[in-house]
Design a protein around this motif. Structure first.
Motif, PDB file in Angstrom:
ATOM      1  N   SER A  35       0.814  -1.214   0.000  1.00  0.00           N
ATOM      2  CA  SER A  35       0.000   0.000   0.000  1.00  0.00           C
ATOM      3  C   SER A  35       0.845   1.261   0.000  1.00  0.00           C
ATOM      4  O   SER A  35       0.308   2.360   0.131  1.00  0.00           O
ATOM      5  CB  SER A  35      -0.930   0.011   1.223  1.00  0.00           C
ATOM      6  OG  SER A  35      -0.164  -0.025   2.420  1.00  0.00           O
ATOM      7  N   PRO A  37       3.361   4.092  -1.695  1.00  0.00           N
ATOM      8  CA  PRO A  37       3.691   4.642  -3.013  1.00  0.00           C
ATOM      9  C   PRO A  37       5.171   4.424  -3.314  1.00  0.00           C
ATOM     10  O   PRO A  37       5.971   4.144  -2.408  1.00  0.00           O
ATOM     11  CB  PRO A  37       3.359   6.130  -2.861  1.00  0.00           C
ATOM     12  CG  PRO A  37       3.536   6.405  -1.405  1.00  0.00           C
ATOM     13  CD  PRO A  37       3.092   5.152  -0.708  1.00  0.00           C
ATOM     14  N   VAL A  65       7.737   1.833 -12.021  1.00  0.00           N
ATOM     15  CA  VAL A  65       6.651   2.809 -11.957  1.00  0.00           C
ATOM     16  C   VAL A  65       6.019   2.964 -13.336  1.00  0.00           C
ATOM     17  O   VAL A  65       6.588   2.561 -14.358  1.00  0.00           O
ATOM     18  CB  VAL A  65       7.159   4.181 -11.458  1.00  0.00           C
ATOM     19  CG1 VAL A  65       7.628   4.094 -10.020  1.00  0.00           C
ATOM     20  CG2 VAL A  65       8.254   4.722 -12.363  1.00  0.00           C
ATOM     21  N   ASN A 115      -0.532  13.593  -9.336  1.00  0.00           N
ATOM     22  CA  ASN A 115      -0.706  12.172  -8.996  1.00  0.00           C
ATOM     23  C   ASN A 115      -0.421  11.277 -10.190  1.00  0.00           C
ATOM     24  O   ASN A 115      -1.008  10.208 -10.327  1.00  0.00           O
ATOM     25  CB  ASN A 115      -2.136  11.927  -8.503  1.00  0.00           C
ATOM     26  CG  ASN A 115      -2.455  12.678  -7.231  1.00  0.00           C
ATOM     27  OD1 ASN A 115      -1.648  12.713  -6.303  1.00  0.00           O
ATOM     28  ND2 ASN A 115      -3.621  13.304  -7.177  1.00  0.00           N
ATOM     29  N   ALA A 118       2.797   6.320 -10.381  1.00  0.00           N
ATOM     30  CA  ALA A 118       2.269   5.219  -9.562  1.00  0.00           C
ATOM     31  C   ALA A 118       3.170   4.002  -9.724  1.00  0.00           C
ATOM     32  O   ALA A 118       3.895   3.870 -10.725  1.00  0.00           O
ATOM     33  CB  ALA A 118       0.834   4.881  -9.972  1.00  0.00           C
ATOM     34  N   ASP A 119       3.134   3.111  -8.730  1.00  0.00           N
ATOM     35  CA  ASP A 119       3.939   1.891  -8.871  1.00  0.00           C
ATOM     36  C   ASP A 119       3.280   0.944  -9.868  1.00  0.00           C
ATOM     37  O   ASP A 119       2.079   1.011 -10.133  1.00  0.00           O
ATOM     38  CB  ASP A 119       4.178   1.213  -7.519  1.00  0.00           C
ATOM     39  CG  ASP A 119       2.901   0.727  -6.850  1.00  0.00           C
ATOM     40  OD1 ASP A 119       1.988   0.279  -7.571  1.00  0.00           O
ATOM     41  OD2 ASP A 119       2.811   0.793  -5.620  1.00  0.00           O
ATOM     42  N   ASN A 124      -0.259   2.234  -6.537  1.00  0.00           N
ATOM     43  CA  ASN A 124      -0.181   3.246  -5.486  1.00  0.00           C
ATOM     44  C   ASN A 124       0.477   4.504  -6.054  1.00  0.00           C
ATOM     45  O   ASN A 124       1.567   4.453  -6.625  1.00  0.00           O
ATOM     46  CB  ASN A 124       0.635   2.726  -4.300  1.00  0.00           C
ATOM     47  CG  ASN A 124       0.036   1.471  -3.701  1.00  0.00           C
ATOM     48  OD1 ASN A 124      -1.166   1.397  -3.472  1.00  0.00           O
ATOM     49  ND2 ASN A 124       0.873   0.463  -3.450  1.00  0.00           N
ATOM     50  N   ARG A 125      -0.190   5.641  -5.881  1.00  0.00           N
ATOM     51  CA  ARG A 125       0.270   6.881  -6.510  1.00  0.00           C
ATOM     52  C   ARG A 125       1.131   7.696  -5.553  1.00  0.00           C
ATOM     53  O   ARG A 125       0.857   7.783  -4.361  1.00  0.00           O
ATOM     54  CB  ARG A 125      -0.912   7.716  -6.977  1.00  0.00           C
ATOM     55  CG  ARG A 125      -1.775   7.006  -8.021  1.00  0.00           C
ATOM     56  CD  ARG A 125      -2.427   7.989  -8.931  1.00  0.00           C
ATOM     57  NE  ARG A 125      -3.226   7.322  -9.971  1.00  0.00           N
ATOM     58  CZ  ARG A 125      -3.665   7.901 -11.076  1.00  0.00           C
ATOM     59  NH1 ARG A 125      -3.366   9.167 -11.307  1.00  0.00           N
ATOM     60  NH2 ARG A 125      -4.377   7.247 -11.959  1.00  0.00           N
ATOM     61  N   LEU A 126       2.143   8.321  -6.139  1.00  0.00           N
ATOM     62  CA  LEU A 126       2.984   9.263  -5.412  1.00  0.00           C
ATOM     63  C   LEU A 126       2.328  10.636  -5.555  1.00  0.00           C
ATOM     64  O   LEU A 126       2.457  11.288  -6.588  1.00  0.00           O
ATOM     65  CB  LEU A 126       4.402   9.275  -5.986  1.00  0.00           C
ATOM     66  CG  LEU A 126       5.374  10.292  -5.381  1.00  0.00           C
ATOM     67  CD1 LEU A 126       5.627   9.985  -3.913  1.00  0.00           C
ATOM     68  CD2 LEU A 126       6.687  10.300  -6.152  1.00  0.00           C
ATOM     69  N   GLY A 127       1.609  11.057  -4.534  1.00  0.00           N
ATOM     70  CA  GLY A 127       0.784  12.256  -4.663  1.00  0.00           C
ATOM     71  C   GLY A 127       1.541  13.545  -4.440  1.00  0.00           C
ATOM     72  O   GLY A 127       2.424  13.643  -3.566  1.00  0.00           O
ATOM     73  N   TYR A 129       3.863  15.374  -5.886  1.00  0.00           N
ATOM     74  CA  TYR A 129       5.329  15.489  -5.911  1.00  0.00           C
ATOM     75  C   TYR A 129       5.735  16.586  -6.891  1.00  0.00           C
ATOM     76  O   TYR A 129       5.202  16.685  -8.005  1.00  0.00           O
ATOM     77  CB  TYR A 129       5.976  14.169  -6.325  1.00  0.00           C
ATOM     78  CG  TYR A 129       7.485  14.291  -6.466  1.00  0.00           C
ATOM     79  CD1 TYR A 129       8.288  14.392  -5.343  1.00  0.00           C
ATOM     80  CD2 TYR A 129       8.083  14.337  -7.727  1.00  0.00           C
ATOM     81  CE1 TYR A 129       9.673  14.526  -5.461  1.00  0.00           C
ATOM     82  CE2 TYR A 129       9.450  14.457  -7.859  1.00  0.00           C
ATOM     83  CZ  TYR A 129      10.241  14.562  -6.720  1.00  0.00           C
ATOM     84  OH  TYR A 129      11.596  14.700  -6.848  1.00  0.00           O
TER      85      TYR A 129
END
Length: 699
Positions: A35, A37, A65, A115, A118-119, A124-127, A129
């Motif tokens: 779960s 990112p 990613v 956003n 994501a992986d 799961n998103r890297l929000g 950034y």
């Protein structure tokens, strides 16, 4: 022995190869779901680097990613003058950013990925950034914070884009074209709490705008995107201090940024598109109704409207709520004149519009209104072709044959049963049909009576239409309201009967109770005085008022043809029995607007809403210094929303970006100790004191 050892060695190597091959394909089983990112382990160049001279930036992650919605999520600040963006690509565990041309010199850049990263496995998103670098020796690091909210609902706006322009970008006082023509110095985005932090600003004045980009093209489109503007310019070096912290994750909510107090506040609104006034459509939905729809949502300024062949005194104009729709009702003096109306009516209309420079000008058009009569009770016209008639005859013959076969099968079944009971030998169907002695014993209707067609016996529908706007039990403050499809020509109110129902003899005078004969369980009817009020402007709304008594039961009888509309159509008989609500079973909220000489000459709109924002009761044209009692409220928790009605039209009016006009302000009343909640209880009065000046001085 050597041969045996070689053979064993061969089988051992084969088994090992199979094992290794199977192990390389199998996926690991079990374990918790990922779960988290993706995590950035390095960047080239480093975050917040200076003197950058290349065209590529690499972000390296701890896992594979993917990029999603990068066209919508990825923002470059400052943007390229031609609107192009760097090319995003994925290579292994890295995201590459390639510029088509060398970035501008001595400029601080901010690459906001939103956003979009994501992986690869779980998504799961890297929000939120952002990567910051400078092509010069210094970074722009001044800050400004802010909050974006919806001007009408007062809720936080997520993902709003903030545009920071040089204050000199638009110097025209009367017309704001900054968002359409200028290039922003920096672009930022509000987070999941509506807050934003602008972190690459310079020591200069900025003109700031916010938009909620609905279609993801990162450009403002009037009438589609929400927008907000500030009335002055701001310099980050002259802004007050603020505190910022991160609240830890709770429940399903992740970590949330908090800013107190936000330096800038934006009230986003959906403005009415700026359009030149023209006729958008025209139609004739009813025989005596002409409809004209204009493209601009503002009151239509019609100078003249002249239908050909119609007396102008027959026409009555009615405006829609926003004024962009206008109806002309045709009310001939006699039924013969109404029946003689042509199916096609042509008219010349002249109205105020604007030229290419937005100067007022008169515009004239020829309009055609066509009415096609569609009678739902009429049967479809028969075809005149011989082929169609022959097809119909074949279908009719098949239908009759199918029915005859069904009846014959039923007759044979019963005849066989009777024959067996008589002891007759087994016989065929033909022998049963030939036995005339069975005809009188089998009770089967073999007549070929056709079922009635669907349209043959349909009741004729009365075209007179109206809507009763009253609940049961009746709120006595609302009375009984009727809304008619057509304007009324006449109302015979003397034929309307309103009676109060009571059990047995209780409603009779005392001298008559002993002699009156009443049936058990039958209710006594007592005439109740009432008044009828017809809206003289539109003649389409009628209100029946009476001295309603709580928890009493009433009967309303409106005989046929009491109402006659302009099409010479009368109503059918309407009879209804209803009760009046008992005020002791409801709560009452008293809104006390305190008087204040410093308040501007505005009116206010009071809306008592449920806690989820649904308006339950509304008071328009409220003024300071008066109290307003809202009764018949079900026991519940409410909140009070107050709108500052500057133009006193009883409606909330949005703003205008081009005219630099802010929307009318809305505030949610809040008690300093108990908050926004207003608790209404049965048979209980709650007083809400409102200080309007303090309320609207709040940001």
């Amino acid at each position: 022995m050597g041969t045996i050892r070689i053979r064993y060695l061969f089988f051992a190597l084969l088994a090992a190869a199979v094992f290794v091959q199977c192990a390389s394909i199998a996926q690991p089983q079990g374990g918790p779901r990922d779960s988290l990112p993706p995590l950035i382990i390095s960047t080239v160049p480093a975050q917040r680097a200076v003197n950058f001279k290349g065209k590529r930036i690499a972000l390296n992650f701890n896992e594979y990613v993917v990029l999603r919605d990068q066209q919508k999520e990825f923002i470059v600040s400052p943007p390229n003058p031609n609107g192009s963006k760097p090319l995003l690509s994925v290579k292994g565990r890295s995201v590459l950013v390639d510029f088509e041309q060398q970035p501008d010199s001595n400029t601080t850049y901010r690459l906001d990925f939103g956003n979009s990263i994501a992986d690869n496995n779980e998504g799961n998103r890297l929000g939120n950034y952002a990567f910051v670098f400078s092509t010069g020796p210094d970074l722009d690091t001044l800050l400004m914070s802010g909050l974006t909210i919806d001007a009408q609902t007062r809720d936080s706006v997520i993902g709003a884009m903030l545009f920071f322009f040089d204050a000199k970008a638009d110097s025209v006082a009367a017309y704001d074209s900054t968002l359409f023509k200028a290039r922003p110095d920096a672009i930022f985005r509000s987070d999941s709490s509506g807050f934003f932090l602008a972190d690459i600003l310079k020591d200069k004045d900025y003109r700031v705008y916010a938009i909620l980009d609905k279609n993801g093209n990162q450009r403002y489109e009037s009438g589609t995107d929400y927008v907000a503007m500030l009335d002055t310019v701001y310099n980050p070096t002259r802004m007050p201090d603020f505190d910022m912290w991160i609240e830890p994750a709770t429940g399903r909510k992740g970590p949330r940024r908090q800013i107190d107090p936000p330096q800038l506040r934006f009230n986003l609104f959906l403005e009415e598109p700026v359009r030149r006034q023209t006729v958008l459509t025209n139609s004739r939905p009813e025989r005596q109704k002409l409809e004209i729809v204009f493209n601009a949502i503002r009151p239509a300024e019609i100078v003249s409207f002249a239908p050909v062949g119609l007396d102008s005194t027959w026409l009555t104009r009615e405006n829609g709520v926003k004024g962009d729709t206008v109806w002309y009702w045709i009310a001939p003096p006699t039924k013969e004149d109404a029946d003689a109306l042509k199916d096609t009516i042509r008219a010349k209309i002249t109205y105020m519009s604007q030229d290419s420079l937005w100067n007022p000008q008169l515009r004239s058009e020829e309009l055609t209104f066509v009415h096609r009569i569609i009678d739902p009770n009429a049967r479809r016209p028969r075809s005149n072709s011989a082929y169609a008639d022959s097809v119909k005859q074949v279908k009719e013959a098949r239908r009759k044959a199918k029915r005859a076969a069904k009846l014959q099968k039923k007759w044979i079944k019963m005849a066989r049963h009777i024959s067996r009971r008589r002891g007759d030998p087994k016989r065929t169907d033909a022998e049963l049909l030939a036995d005339s002695t069975l005809f009188q014993q089998v009770d089967v209707d073999t007549t070929q009576t056709d079922k009635p067609r669907r349209n043959d016996e349909l009741p004729v529908r009365n075209p007179f239409g109206f809507e009763v706007m009253a609940a049961n039990p009746l709120n006595p403050e609302n009375n009984i309201r009727l809304l008619f499809n057509y304007p009324l020509r006449s109302v015979d109110e003397a034929r309307i009967k309103l009676t109060k129902l009571s059990e047995g003899q209780s409603a009779l005078p005392s001298r008559d109770r002993q002699t009156a004969e009443t049936e058990p369980g039958k209710k006594t009817e007592t005439p109740e005085p009432f008044t009828v009020e017809l809206d003289t402007l539109t003649r389409r709304q009628l209100t029946i008022r009476a001295d309603w008594r709580a928890d009493d039961e009433y009967s309303l009888l409106i005989p046929d043809s009491v109402f006659m509309n302009i099409a010479f159509q009368g109503n059918d008989t309407l009879q209804s029995t209803f009760k009046v609500a008992d005020s002791s079973k409801f709560g009452t909220v008293i809104i006390d607007l305190g008087a204040d000489d410093l308040l501007p000459d505005y009116e206010y709109i009071l809306e008592l809403q449920t806690m989820d924002g649904k308006t339950y009761q509304r008071v328009r044209h409220a003024v300071p210094g008066k109290s307003y009692k809202l009764r018949y409220l079900p026991a519940n928790k409410y909140r009070l929303r107050i709108t500052e009605d500057r133009n006193k039209n009883g409606e909330w009016d949005t703003g205008s970006l081009v005219q630099r006009r802010q929307p009318e302000r809305i505030r949610i009343w809040e008690h300093p100790a108990t908050g926004r909640e207003i608790l209404a209880k049965e048979n209980w009065d709650v007083t809400v004191p409102v200080n309007l000046r303090e309320l609207f001085e709040q940001p």
